[in-house]
Design a protein around this motif. Structure first.
Motif: not given
Length: 239
Positions: A3-10, A137-146, A228-231
């Motif tokens: 539930a607390a993985l991300l802080r608000p974007l602002p 890879a397809p399905g990962l949406n670039g989130i782990l890339n790099g 910016m990218n959120t995922g």
């Protein structure tokens, strides 16, 4: 846990507006001897087959059952509520439960659970020297890339240019826990640079469940060259 993985974007935007550079890469904390071996054993191997997971809403009925049983409410009425809740549907209030309608709605609580999407993927993972590298890879949406993790120091580095050290995840004994976690590691990476336009705020969890399954979850808000990218990605696999 999730539930607390991300802080608000602002808050991330504020880091850029300050114009300063910030990074969190504190020394590994609370790690017991042999943690490097455990880390290596939990990370996926090249071509690792994993199942994609997703968060789904679910109705928690534990408190309701306890309260209805305590007041001697109707078993049949309670069973009807439980059947509806299993389908994710909130059943109409039934006075035979023996509690007020207000209490009824208070004791039925929506919470998030992890569920399989039914889709599998081969994780794009490679090892070179002391580092494990993640691709896309397809399905990962670039989130782990790099992303890469140093097997000796535990340091995680991301494509934004910032790093973080791991902390241990302790077993969860809470009755309402989403996952039955036996052990694991967590990285919280935060950094920003207004000049380069790069920044990140995210959390990566690598968890071993009591079932033997491993869950890898990365949730982040990232900016590279002011884009910016959120995922979030959640996968499970067995080593």
């Amino acid at each position: 846990m999730f539930a607390a993985l991300l802080r608000p974007l602002p808050l991330l935007l504020c880091l850029f507006l300050w114009g300063g550079a910030a990074t969190v890469s504190a020394p590994a904390a609370g790690l017991t001897p042999g943690w490097q071996i455990r880390l290596s054993a939990l990370l996926p191997v090249a071509g690792q087959v994993a199942t994609l997971l997703e968060k789904r809403p679910s109705l928690s009925t534990v408190d309701l059952q306890l309260q209805v049983e305590r007041v001697g409410g109707s078993v049949a009425a309670l069973q009807a509520v439980l059947i509806s809740a299993a389908r994710g549907v909130l059943a109409p209030y039934d006075a035979r439960l023996g509690i007020s309608e207000k209490d009824y709605r208070q004791y039925l609580v929506f919470q998030e659970v992890l569920a399989s999407t039914g889709k599998t993927i081969r994780l794009p993972v490679s090892r070179s020297g002391d580092r494990v590298y993640f691709g896309d890879a397809p399905g990962l949406n670039g989130i782990l890339n790099g992303i890469s993790i140093n097997l000796k120091t535990g340091e995680l580095r991301g494509p934004e240019g910032y790093g973080a050290m791991p902390t241990s995840v302790v077993p969860s004994s809470a009755e309402d826990r989403v996952l039955d976690v036996r052990s694991g590691f967590q990285w919280k990476v935060i950094g920003s640079d207004a000049t380069s336009g790069n920044g990140v705020r995210g959390t990566l969890n690598l968890l071993q469940l009591s079932s033997g399954q491993i869950v890898l979850n990365y949730s982040r808000t990232s900016m590279i060259h002011r884009k910016m990218n959120t995922g979030e990605i959640i996968v499970s696999y067995t080593r």
